[in-house]
Design an enzyme around this catalytic site. Sequence first.
Site, PDB file in Angstrom:
ATOM      1  N   ASP A  19       3.089   4.498   1.425  1.00  0.00           N
ATOM      2  CA  ASP A  19       1.907   3.952   2.102  1.00  0.00           C
ATOM      3  C   ASP A  19       0.903   5.019   2.524  1.00  0.00           C
ATOM      4  OD1 ASP A  19       3.044   1.434   1.861  1.00  0.00           O
ATOM      5  OD2 ASP A  19       4.057   1.581   3.798  1.00  0.00           O
ATOM      6  N   GLY A  33      -1.756   5.763   1.041  1.00  0.00           N
ATOM      7  CA  GLY A  33      -3.121   5.441   0.597  1.00  0.00           C
ATOM      8  C   GLY A  33      -3.290   5.751  -0.885  1.00  0.00           C
ATOM      9  N   LYS A  34      -2.168   5.704  -1.621  1.00  0.00           N
ATOM     10  CA  LYS A  34      -2.218   5.997  -3.065  1.00  0.00           C
ATOM     11  C   LYS A  34      -3.157   5.025  -3.781  1.00  0.00           C
ATOM     12  CE  LYS A  34       2.234   5.385  -3.207  1.00  0.00           C
ATOM     13  NZ  LYS A  34       2.529   5.300  -1.784  1.00  0.00           N
ATOM     14  N   GLY A  70       3.226  -1.651  -2.381  1.00  0.00           N
ATOM     15  CA  GLY A  70       2.059  -2.431  -1.980  1.00  0.00           C
ATOM     16  C   GLY A  70       0.905  -1.469  -1.925  1.00  0.00           C
ATOM     17  N   HIS A  71       0.050  -1.504  -2.934  1.00  0.00           N
ATOM     18  CA  HIS A  71      -1.059  -0.554  -3.028  1.00  0.00           C
ATOM     19  C   HIS A  71      -2.368  -1.303  -2.767  1.00  0.00           C
ATOM     20  CE1 HIS A  71       1.530   2.261  -5.756  1.00  0.00           C
ATOM     21  NE2 HIS A  71       2.044   2.067  -4.564  1.00  0.00           N
ATOM     22  N   THR A  72      -3.089  -0.871  -1.752  1.00  0.00           N
ATOM     23  CA  THR A  72      -4.294  -1.584  -1.340  1.00  0.00           C
ATOM     24  C   THR A  72      -5.541  -0.916  -1.902  1.00  0.00           C
ATOM     25  OG1 THR A  72      -3.109  -1.937   0.727  1.00  0.00           O
ATOM     26  CG2 THR A  72      -5.424  -2.585   0.695  1.00  0.00           C
ATOM     27  N   GLN A  93       5.882   4.487  -3.771  1.00  0.00           N
ATOM     28  CA  GLN A  93       6.696   5.030  -2.678  1.00  0.00           C
ATOM     29  C   GLN A  93       6.278   6.476  -2.385  1.00  0.00           C
ATOM     30  OE1 GLN A  93       8.735   3.137  -5.310  1.00  0.00           O
ATOM     31  NE2 GLN A  93       7.965   1.475  -4.084  1.00  0.00           N
ATOM     32  N   THR A 103       2.160  -3.411   3.646  1.00  0.00           N
ATOM     33  CA  THR A 103       1.373  -4.188   2.688  1.00  0.00           C
ATOM     34  C   THR A 103       2.243  -5.244   2.004  1.00  0.00           C
ATOM     35  OG1 THR A 103       0.134  -2.161   2.315  1.00  0.00           O
ATOM     36  CG2 THR A 103      -0.211  -3.901   0.715  1.00  0.00           C
ATOM     37  N   GLY A 146       4.611  -6.781   5.734  1.00  0.00           N
ATOM     38  CA  GLY A 146       3.926  -7.044   7.007  1.00  0.00           C
ATOM     39  C   GLY A 146       4.608  -6.416   8.212  1.00  0.00           C
ATOM     40  N   ARG A 147       5.691  -5.651   7.972  1.00  0.00           N
ATOM     41  CA  ARG A 147       6.408  -5.047   9.103  1.00  0.00           C
ATOM     42  C   ARG A 147       5.546  -3.960   9.750  1.00  0.00           C
ATOM     43  NH1 ARG A 147      11.876  -3.025   6.306  1.00  0.00           N
ATOM     44  NH2 ARG A 147      10.401  -2.640   4.624  1.00  0.00           N
ATOM     45  N   ASP A 153     -10.087   9.466   9.423  1.00  0.00           N
ATOM     46  CA  ASP A 153     -10.895   8.725  10.402  1.00  0.00           C
ATOM     47  C   ASP A 153     -10.054   8.137  11.532  1.00  0.00           C
ATOM     48  OD1 ASP A 153     -10.018   7.175   8.015  1.00  0.00           O
ATOM     49  OD2 ASP A 153     -10.656   5.457   9.221  1.00  0.00           O
ATOM     50  N   VAL A 209     -11.937   8.948   4.351  1.00  0.00           N
ATOM     51  CA  VAL A 209     -12.366   8.700   5.732  1.00  0.00           C
ATOM     52  C   VAL A 209     -12.536   7.207   6.025  1.00  0.00           C
ATOM     53  CG1 VAL A 209     -13.417  10.977   6.072  1.00  0.00           C
ATOM     54  CG2 VAL A 209     -14.788   9.138   5.048  1.00  0.00           C
TER      55      VAL A 209
HETATM   56  P1  GDP Z   1      -0.181   2.954  -0.676  1.00  0.00           P
HETATM   57  O1  GDP Z   1       1.082   2.175  -0.739  1.00  0.00           O
HETATM   58  O2  GDP Z   1       0.055   4.430  -0.672  1.00  0.00           O
HETATM   59  O3  GDP Z   1      -1.161   2.544  -1.737  1.00  0.00           O
HETATM   60  O4  GDP Z   1      -0.855   2.613   0.726  1.00  0.00           O
HETATM   61  P2  GDP Z   1      -1.027   1.144   1.354  1.00  0.00           P
HETATM   62  O5  GDP Z   1      -2.122   0.453   0.641  1.00  0.00           O
HETATM   63  O6  GDP Z   1       0.279   0.454   1.466  1.00  0.00           O
HETATM   64  O7  GDP Z   1      -1.432   1.511   2.840  1.00  0.00           O
HETATM   65  C1  GDP Z   1      -2.555   2.264   3.129  1.00  0.00           C
HETATM   66  C2  GDP Z   1      -3.484   1.439   4.042  1.00  0.00           C
HETATM   67  O8  GDP Z   1      -4.482   2.287   4.568  1.00  0.00           O
HETATM   68  C3  GDP Z   1      -4.231   0.345   3.295  1.00  0.00           C
HETATM   69  O9  GDP Z   1      -4.444  -0.723   4.181  1.00  0.00           O
HETATM   70  C4  GDP Z   1      -5.565   1.007   2.943  1.00  0.00           C
HETATM   71  O10 GDP Z   1      -6.632   0.077   2.782  1.00  0.00           O
HETATM   72  C5  GDP Z   1      -5.785   1.878   4.148  1.00  0.00           C
HETATM   73  N1  GDP Z   1      -6.514   3.136   3.886  1.00  0.00           N
HETATM   74  C6  GDP Z   1      -6.456   3.954   2.801  1.00  0.00           C
HETATM   75  N2  GDP Z   1      -7.201   5.070   2.999  1.00  0.00           N
HETATM   76  C7  GDP Z   1      -7.745   4.941   4.232  1.00  0.00           C
HETATM   77  C8  GDP Z   1      -8.579   5.790   5.025  1.00  0.00           C
HETATM   78  O11 GDP Z   1      -8.972   6.878   4.653  1.00  0.00           O
HETATM   79  N3  GDP Z   1      -8.897   5.326   6.275  1.00  0.00           N
HETATM   80  C9  GDP Z   1      -8.480   4.125   6.750  1.00  0.00           C
HETATM   81  N4  GDP Z   1      -8.844   3.766   7.978  1.00  0.00           N
HETATM   82  N5  GDP Z   1      -7.686   3.311   6.029  1.00  0.00           N
HETATM   83  C10 GDP Z   1      -7.318   3.722   4.799  1.00  0.00           C
HETATM   84  P1  IMO Z   2       4.326   2.075  -1.591  1.00  0.00           P
HETATM   85  O1  IMO Z   2       4.269   2.280  -3.078  1.00  0.00           O
HETATM   86  C1  IMO Z   2       6.670   2.383   2.057  1.00  0.00           C
HETATM   87  C2  IMO Z   2      10.957   1.611   1.739  1.00  0.00           C
HETATM   88  C3  IMO Z   2      11.518   0.385   2.422  1.00  0.00           C
HETATM   89  C4  IMO Z   2      12.894   0.887   2.775  1.00  0.00           C
HETATM   90  C5  IMO Z   2      13.275   1.732   1.561  1.00  0.00           C
HETATM   91  C6  IMO Z   2      14.106   1.011   0.520  1.00  0.00           C
HETATM   92  O2  IMO Z   2       3.499   0.958  -1.099  1.00  0.00           O
HETATM   93  O3  IMO Z   2       4.106   3.365  -0.876  1.00  0.00           O
HETATM   94  P2  IMO Z   2      13.539  -0.838  -1.302  1.00  0.00           P
HETATM   95  O4  IMO Z   2      13.000  -2.227  -1.161  1.00  0.00           O
HETATM   96  O5  IMO Z   2      12.698   0.051  -2.166  1.00  0.00           O
HETATM   97  O6  IMO Z   2      14.977  -0.798  -1.718  1.00  0.00           O
HETATM   98  O7  IMO Z   2      13.500  -0.233   0.196  1.00  0.00           O
HETATM   99  O8  IMO Z   2      12.042   2.145   0.984  1.00  0.00           O
HETATM  100  N1  IMO Z   2       9.857   1.365   0.792  1.00  0.00           N
HETATM  101  C7  IMO Z   2       8.585   1.665   1.042  1.00  0.00           C
HETATM  102  N2  IMO Z   2       7.988   2.168   2.143  1.00  0.00           N
HETATM  103  N3  IMO Z   2       5.944   2.170   0.955  1.00  0.00           N
HETATM  104  C8  IMO Z   2       6.519   1.692  -0.173  1.00  0.00           C
HETATM  105  O9  IMO Z   2       5.838   1.586  -1.343  1.00  0.00           O
HETATM  106  C9  IMO Z   2       7.893   1.382  -0.156  1.00  0.00           C
HETATM  107  N4  IMO Z   2       8.758   0.883  -1.066  1.00  0.00           N
HETATM  108  C10 IMO Z   2       9.969   0.895  -0.475  1.00  0.00           C
HETATM  109  O10 IMO Z   2      10.777   0.044   3.558  1.00  0.00           O
HETATM  110  O11 IMO Z   2      12.834   1.741   3.883  1.00  0.00           O
HETATM  111 MG    MG Z   3       2.027   0.645   0.291  1.00  0.00          MG
END
Ligand code: GDP
Ligand code: IMO
Ligand code: MG
Length: 437
Positions: free
Chosen positions: A16, A18-19, A43-45, A226, A301, A304-305, A335, A416
């Site tokens: 998570d 911000g990939k 979950g990539h946003t 991940q 993402t 929802g945890r 930011d 940012v």
């Molecule tokens: P990922 O799994 O690495 O793709 O990251 P996620 O999408 O699960 O979580 C990153 C969250 O941070 C998402 O809700 C993005 O929209 C948000 N996000 C990403 N970059 C930024 C940033 O620079 N600033 C802020 N405020 N939010 C960001």
């Molecule tokens: P992105 O790509 C954050 C965590 C789970 C748990 C552990 C094992 O969005 O960064 P799993 O369901 O893979 O067997 O769970 O890994 N986990 C993540 N945490 N971002 C993720 O993906 C994750 N994918 C799995 O919360 O701790």
């Molecule tokens: Mg994610």
Amino acid sequence: MNNTDSLIIVGAQWGDEGKGKVIDYLAAGADVVARFQGGDNAGHTVVYGANIFKLHHIPSGILYPGCISLLGSGMVVNPLVLLEELAELEKRGITTANLKISEKAHLIMAYHQVYDRGNEELLGDNKIGTTGRGIGPAYADKALRRGLRAIDLADIDVFRERLAQVLPVQNRLLEYAYGHEGYDLEQLVEMYRPAAEKLAPMVVDTSRLLTDKLAGGKKVLFEGAQGALLDIDHGTYPFVTSSSTVAAAAGTGSGLGPQCATRVLGVMKAYTTRVGEGPFPTEEKGEAGVLLRDQGAEYGTTTGRPRRCGWFDAVIARYAARINGLTGLAITKLDVLSGLETLNLAVAYECGGYKTPHFPSSMTDLQQCNPVYETLPGWDEDISRARAMAELPEAARQYLEALEETIGVAIELVSVGPDRTQTIVRPRTFLSHWCGD
Ligand code: GDP
Ligand code: IMO
Ligand code: MG
């Protein structure tokens, strides 16, 4: 192979980071975006303007109609969830015509989710805190050589035949371990038939496709899911996911050699978060953690945890740089730190009376590690409109310099805000070249 123009992007913390945001931004300059591991636990946003997309299997390049999006052989794919993801994108006017799925990607089946959740329940207090998507059991079945692959699904008769071979074993185990009534072969076939029909034309030899693209001078972006500390080998085992999340997996997970890309970008948040159980040395359980969660909207993402939050940990960042061979960093969510009077930065651990700059292999040792902090000044300004390093407040630049210095890898991109436009790319870097500078 034109590997010098290709780029691997990986999460360098606990996921998570911000990939999705960074990959979507850089996908504007890519011909192919290839995911190489994980499944719908990701979950990539992606955000641009009022549009928010939450992608689970589908690479973050999907929003560019000219870009090929590809699910590599190292992935585990839930056909039913993928079908929903495709429908959602198509409903919103996004073309999925360029999506390809590796013939060798393994399938996450309904029974894998039963195992995943059942196993967590049996572990009780020692649970991993998985996403419940069936990831671990699907990878386990692959290793046990009783998995089904995308190529099997592409022909429903082959699918039935393979399922008929493994289902008696699965049903026996389900009943034995969880008192589950098991699955009926024909019902399962019917459940997966729509997915088979929709996905069959997308199932191809992605290794050949990628090799041809690279040979033709096309730019390939390898998308990790991940993060380094969730890697099955190098992460905080057993509190990890079940795939190799590090950059080297881009090769095996795509059917390419280790030379598939020479550049590796590690994405890190300007602080640290983790979702699920397991050690987290810089976790802030008090006010600071709540503030980071609120300001950073830190909620999973996929599930929802609420995410656990804490200060930036340079010990894990250096470790992630080493095990991934990072050549550059993308720092996101800078930011979110605006308004904090001071910022703590963990530069080392104090472990049983010793100070160490290194991440320990033993989780028992890690549990006893306390972060050694350096404190830096914060800033008050809203930085979400900055589009160049020079537009950041002095204290924010100092913070970034401190990160670079302690990690030993150059920052090439700073984010940012969640929107595609809220991005700073450093001039005269690989990424500025990638973006056409
Ligand atoms: P990922 O799994 O690495 O793709 O990251 P996620 O999408 O699960 O979580 C990153 C969250 O941070 C998402 O809700 C993005 O929209 C948000 N996000 C990403 N970059 C930024 C940033 O620079 N600033 C802020 N405020 N939010 C960001
Ligand atoms: P992105 O790509 C954050 C965590 C789970 C748990 C552990 C094992 O969005 O960064 P799993 O369901 O893979 O067997 O769970 O890994 N986990 C993540 N945490 N971002 C993720 O993906 C994750 N994918 C799995 O919360 O701790
Ligand atoms: Mg994610």
